[in-house]
Write an enzyme that holds these catalytic residues in place. Sequence first.
Site, PDB file in Angstrom:
ATOM      1  N   HIS A   1     -29.160 -34.786  -8.927  1.00 58.64           N
ATOM      2  CA  HIS A   1     -28.161 -35.689  -9.518  1.00 58.64           C
ATOM      3  C   HIS A   1     -28.358 -37.130  -9.029  1.00 58.64           C
ATOM      4  CE1 HIS A   1     -26.415 -32.082 -11.070  1.00 58.64           C
ATOM      5  NE2 HIS A   1     -26.013 -31.660  -9.882  1.00 58.64           N
TER       6      HIS A   1
ATOM      7  N   ASP B   1     -29.517 -27.003 -14.827  1.00 59.57           N
ATOM      8  CA  ASP B   1     -28.364 -26.863 -13.951  1.00 59.57           C
ATOM      9  C   ASP B   1     -27.364 -25.778 -14.373  1.00 59.57           C
ATOM     10  OD1 ASP B   1     -26.477 -27.261 -12.011  1.00 59.57           O
ATOM     11  OD2 ASP B   1     -26.107 -29.370 -12.423  1.00 59.57           O
TER      12      ASP B   1
HETATM   13  C1  NGQ Z   1     -23.061 -25.836  -7.895  1.00 62.86           C
HETATM   14  N1  NGQ Z   1     -23.042 -27.555  -9.552  1.00 62.86           N
HETATM   15  O1  NGQ Z   1     -23.375 -25.599  -6.751  1.00 62.86           O
HETATM   16  O2  NGQ Z   1     -23.133 -24.990  -8.784  1.00 62.86           O
HETATM   17  C2  NGQ Z   1     -22.571 -27.220  -8.242  1.00 62.86           C
HETATM   18  C3  NGQ Z   1     -21.072 -27.271  -8.210  1.00 62.86           C
HETATM   19  C4  NGQ Z   1     -20.536 -27.984  -5.880  1.00 62.86           C
HETATM   20  C5  NGQ Z   1     -23.213 -28.820  -9.869  1.00 62.86           C
HETATM   21  N2  NGQ Z   1     -23.110 -29.693  -8.928  1.00 62.86           N
HETATM   22  C6  NGQ Z   1     -20.466 -26.905  -6.911  1.00 62.86           C
HETATM   23  N3  NGQ Z   1     -23.483 -29.190 -11.093  1.00 62.86           N
HETATM   24  O3  NGQ Z   1     -21.297 -28.926  -5.991  1.00 62.86           O
HETATM   25  O4  NGQ Z   1     -19.782 -27.842  -4.919  1.00 62.86           O
HETATM   26 ZN    ZN Z   2     -26.605 -27.686  -9.188  1.00 62.37          ZN
END
Ligand code: NGQ
Ligand code: ZN
Length: 452
Positions: free
Chosen positions: A268, A319
């Site tokens: 990101h 993602d």
């Molecule tokens: C994840 N996903 O780990 O799946 C993360 C969300 C987080 C994205 N960042 C959860 N798109 O970052 O705590």
């Molecule tokens: Zn992720």
Amino acid sequence: MRRLILDHALLPHGWAENVGLDIEGGAIAAIQPDATSEGRERVAGITLPGLPNLHSHTFQRGMAGLAETRGPEGDSFWTWRQVMYRFLGSLTPDDVEAIAAFAMMEMLEGGFTALAEFHYLHHDADGRAYADIAELSGRIAAAAQQTGMGLTLLPVFYAQGGFGGAAPTEGQRRFINDIDSYARLLEGARKAIASPDDAAVGIAPHSLRAVTPESLREIVTLAGEGPIHIHIAEQVKEVEDCLAWSRQRPVAWLLDHASVDQRWCLIHATHLDEQEAKGMAASNAVAGLCPITEANLGDGIFEGADYLAAKGRFGVGSDSNIEISAPAELKQFEYSQRLKHRARNVLAEREGQSTGRSLYDKALAGGAQALGRRIGAIEAGHRADFVVLDANHPDLAAVSGDRWIDSYVFVAGTSAIDTVFVAGKAVVRNGRHLNREAIRARYSRAMARILS
Ligand code: NGQ
Ligand code: ZN
């Protein structure tokens, strides 16, 4: 040995016709320009190196579309995360494998030929380790074998619930390890990889929220030759919490406290100030952009123009897998910049350069670097991973060269994909995965049970 002849191919130095390829053990052994078809299988169409998908949580494919209804107040990334934690609460090892195989099949049909799976679902629903601590890593590796997907498995280290060593929450219990159990997990994941030619293992501290400075330092020493991926600076709240904790922004903190280099992939990195964009570009790390998910989650817009002007490297990832398409990720990246700057062809570097081609080339190089494998180019020594576009597709038939990639990225999308090869073997023909029926049926059965 398999001998092919490609009608049209994108080679490192540009377009070529009648390209002879000798493929041995899944890799390109030799390339012959202007080959004759004698003794060679013809690959009609337009052959591109397959794009690496540098970031995914395959299990999230199963919840795609389930968090698109407005809640009581302030829907955000953080309320989406609550839905995601509830969803993963009930997944069995079999579910994890079925969903992963389905997502990987869609990735192959969507123009991705290798995947870096950022895998953080390790334990059972109560947070207890399985008898084999790497059970679920093994399920990801099994899905890759069933589908033919090239895999970089990134077992995730997750120990904290927020900055400053906060304790993890209930919803995070399936992710948690200490350094010892993580080292065992990593060893298990390395064993789960069947063929080192078609797979690699790296490491992934989940985010600065999930580690302490001390644990981050220790985890990084376990990487060996493998890549190191971390989520960073995705949400404004994350930047604010990091500032409150350390008086530094996340990317600035990481550049100061870790030896960030070409092994690293910063996922990101949405919120960058000018200094951070320059510092990150100079580190030779890859920015792991996930433009469709970042739009879906309301993250913000990456500083694409500044970062590319500073010669920053990037690749793309699917993602959350809300939509799986290599061309659509590239298109969304460019469109985010057009909306931000109210301009067109923002990410092409110079007059006369095709935006599609420029994006594709950079995402190949950045993706290959981030996956830590010899992929991303039709070149001797690289894996024979290709996406073949249909030269008779109405959007492609009347153009040639870089216009083919512009049409693929901006117009036709995955409807232009005919055949996909991984390690020299066709896994997709006529746009469909060869094992589509069985993978889809298994997925449908799992989803019916999960959502019942
Ligand atoms: C994840 N996903 O780990 O799946 C993360 C969300 C987080 C994205 N960042 C959860 N798109 O970052 O705590
Ligand atoms: Zn992720």
